[in-house]
Design a protein around this motif. Sequence first.
Motif, PDB file in Angstrom:
ATOM      1  N   ASP A   1       0.736  -1.230   0.046  1.00  0.00           N
ATOM      2  CA  ASP A   1      -0.086   0.029   0.070  1.00  0.00           C
ATOM      3  C   ASP A   1       1.004   1.138   0.031  1.00  0.00           C
ATOM      4  O   ASP A   1       1.607   1.703   0.974  1.00  0.00           O
ATOM      5  CB  ASP A   1      -0.980  -0.013   1.143  1.00  0.00           C
ATOM      6  CG  ASP A   1      -1.782   1.187   1.190  1.00  0.00           C
ATOM      7  OD1 ASP A   1      -1.832   1.972   0.448  1.00  0.00           O
ATOM      8  OD2 ASP A   1      -2.792   1.223   2.036  1.00  0.00           O
ATOM      9  N   THR A  33      -0.371   4.105  -1.197  1.00  0.00           N
ATOM     10  CA  THR A  33      -1.557   5.262  -1.508  1.00  0.00           C
ATOM     11  C   THR A  33      -1.209   6.359  -0.891  1.00  0.00           C
ATOM     12  O   THR A  33      -1.943   7.581  -1.233  1.00  0.00           O
ATOM     13  CB  THR A  33      -2.854   4.906  -1.333  1.00  0.00           C
ATOM     14  OG1 THR A  33      -2.989   4.321   0.077  1.00  0.00           O
ATOM     15  CG2 THR A  33      -3.271   3.526  -2.383  1.00  0.00           C
ATOM     16  N   ASP A  60      -7.741   3.774  -6.598  1.00  0.00           N
ATOM     17  CA  ASP A  60      -6.538   3.057  -6.369  1.00  0.00           C
ATOM     18  C   ASP A  60      -6.092   2.013  -7.757  1.00  0.00           C
ATOM     19  O   ASP A  60      -6.967   1.579  -8.202  1.00  0.00           O
ATOM     20  CB  ASP A  60      -6.432   2.037  -5.366  1.00  0.00           C
ATOM     21  CG  ASP A  60      -6.595   2.779  -3.987  1.00  0.00           C
ATOM     22  OD1 ASP A  60      -6.575   4.064  -4.012  1.00  0.00           O
ATOM     23  OD2 ASP A  60      -7.063   2.136  -3.003  1.00  0.00           O
ATOM     24  N   LEU A  80      -0.002  -0.671  -4.537  1.00  0.00           N
ATOM     25  CA  LEU A  80      -1.250   0.160  -4.989  1.00  0.00           C
ATOM     26  C   LEU A  80      -0.902   1.776  -4.879  1.00  0.00           C
ATOM     27  O   LEU A  80      -0.229   2.115  -3.810  1.00  0.00           O
ATOM     28  CB  LEU A  80      -2.274  -0.233  -3.995  1.00  0.00           C
ATOM     29  CG  LEU A  80      -3.145  -1.457  -4.294  1.00  0.00           C
ATOM     30  CD1 LEU A  80      -4.203  -1.456  -3.063  1.00  0.00           C
ATOM     31  CD2 LEU A  80      -3.906  -1.392  -5.684  1.00  0.00           C
ATOM     32  N   ILE A  81      -1.303   2.607  -5.756  1.00  0.00           N
ATOM     33  CA  ILE A  81      -0.702   4.145  -5.922  1.00  0.00           C
ATOM     34  C   ILE A  81      -2.136   4.671  -5.992  1.00  0.00           C
ATOM     35  O   ILE A  81      -3.217   3.967  -6.412  1.00  0.00           O
ATOM     36  CB  ILE A  81       0.154   4.401  -6.723  1.00  0.00           C
ATOM     37  CG1 ILE A  81      -0.587   4.447  -8.096  1.00  0.00           C
ATOM     38  CG2 ILE A  81       1.234   3.533  -6.667  1.00  0.00           C
ATOM     39  CD1 ILE A  81       0.172   5.324  -9.128  1.00  0.00           C
ATOM     40  N   ARG A  82      -2.372   5.890  -5.681  1.00  0.00           N
ATOM     41  CA  ARG A  82      -3.369   6.911  -5.951  1.00  0.00           C
ATOM     42  C   ARG A  82      -3.051   7.939  -6.422  1.00  0.00           C
ATOM     43  O   ARG A  82      -2.510   8.729  -5.677  1.00  0.00           O
ATOM     44  CB  ARG A  82      -4.222   6.969  -4.483  1.00  0.00           C
ATOM     45  CG  ARG A  82      -5.483   7.527  -4.623  1.00  0.00           C
ATOM     46  CD  ARG A  82      -6.140   7.715  -3.520  1.00  0.00           C
ATOM     47  NE  ARG A  82      -6.508   6.544  -2.892  1.00  0.00           N
ATOM     48  CZ  ARG A  82      -6.717   6.205  -1.387  1.00  0.00           C
ATOM     49  NH1 ARG A  82      -6.637   7.360  -0.695  1.00  0.00           N
ATOM     50  NH2 ARG A  82      -6.943   5.168  -1.114  1.00  0.00           N
ATOM     51  N   ARG A  98      -2.885  11.580  -7.392  1.00  0.00           N
ATOM     52  CA  ARG A  98      -3.643  12.763  -6.981  1.00  0.00           C
ATOM     53  C   ARG A  98      -4.439  13.774  -8.162  1.00  0.00           C
ATOM     54  O   ARG A  98      -5.200  14.506  -7.939  1.00  0.00           O
ATOM     55  CB  ARG A  98      -2.853  13.773  -6.038  1.00  0.00           C
ATOM     56  CG  ARG A  98      -2.054  12.943  -4.814  1.00  0.00           C
ATOM     57  CD  ARG A  98      -3.268  12.459  -3.813  1.00  0.00           C
ATOM     58  NE  ARG A  98      -2.882  12.132  -2.582  1.00  0.00           N
ATOM     59  CZ  ARG A  98      -2.416  10.901  -2.267  1.00  0.00           C
ATOM     60  NH1 ARG A  98      -2.562   9.835  -3.097  1.00  0.00           N
ATOM     61  NH2 ARG A  98      -1.945  10.764  -0.891  1.00  0.00           N
TER      62      ARG A  98
END
Length: 478
Positions: free
Chosen positions: A66, A68, A152, A177-179, A181
Amino acid sequence: MARANLAFAVPIGSNSAMKALHDPQMLLAEGLTRIREEFAVPGGFPAPVQAAADAAAQRRPGAHADRTALPFVTLDPAESTDLDQAFAIEAAGADWLLHYAIADVPWFVGDGDAIDAEAWARGTTSYLPDGKAGLYPASLSEGAASLLPDGDRPAIILTTRIDPAGEARLDGAERALIRSRAKLAYETVREADLPPGFADLAARIGRAEDRRGAARVDPPEQQLEPNGTGGFTLAFRPLLLSETRNAALSLAANLAVARTMLDAGTGLFRVMAAPDAAAEAGLRATAQAFGLRWPAEMPLAQFERRLDGTRPAEAAFMLAVRRAGRGATYRPYTPRELPWHAALAAPYAHATAPLRRLADRYVLRAVLAIANGQPVPQDVSATFERLPKVMARAANRDGQIERAVIDLAETAMLANFVGRDFAATITDVNQGQARIQLADLPIVATVPANHDVPGDTIRVRLASASPAQRRLEFERLT
């Protein structure tokens, strides 16, 4: 008689789409339709491939770390939706850490499945001004696998350390997992929208290129514009500062990946020889045709770095440089043979555009293994031997499409100029034909040779221009 031809130029390391002719008003729609038919550009995907992609798009990661919390953003042309890369930048003492997230296409696509088989048949995404033929179905390439800022996404993060001298080294690689912006656009991005360190990081990478003697140039995009009298003109749109800086990030990550694979004694590399002596002589004649001053003692690489894409003559010369090169190819690792990319003056690899290039998917798998102390999977190593042929076939197809589109644009542009005379310079003579560069337009053609040597100036007349056949014919006057 002679046929004019002008190839596209594709900036190395750019994460944007191919720098193709931009035709927003679709002035060449009929001709583009013929090109799609002639080169069998696929209009969609077979039903089993589409179904497999739709099912893969529903998968949910379970073993990705993770990440994120990292403030990733993307930077691409405003209209792009197949986003291969997102980045976050972190200070680490005097260094910068570039966290470069790459779409985790290997997680969605399995070896030998329907999506994989179709990707091997295509090799790359093919771009035309009126749309593209994707390497993967849009449910993946513009949906679940694309690093869009709507949730995500699974990614492979290449953490690249950039020291004050601009040297890039891979610090690690992981599935995460990335998010994102924000989906930033070259055309509208502001300095305040970008992470701190973005400009300095790009400047470091550029200084390192200068020290290596790299000859990388970023030719401007060609745009077709109506001239108000029923004809067209080809204009140059120089790359924006945001584009060149963004390209530097991709370049650094790919250089770091190449170095990592080379140290491990494995991998797939991009190699390119420098223009030979004959090609450089032709380029000097071309520079003369455009009225550019190139001192005799100055190496080509140094002259290239002085070019300004906002000036039409210099922009056209950038394209001529790309035409003069012998082209980049893929090569698997071979002991005792350094894989060298002359334009970058360094070993280089492709890893950062897996949504658009088949080979990147396997390079990413290799780097993931190496960075985590694991052996490169045997099937990946074996694939490195097969990929050069597949990628060469795709590059040849894309090159033919690109040349056809530019030929179409040239004939449309000059259709109202039949009978007009042009000044030209001889750039090369081969087998009774003289290659010429028009003095006032970025067009290369051939006419019968007449005891010519490179650098001679002549006059030619446009005898015919047929957009339907994509053919220009010049006759020699002197």
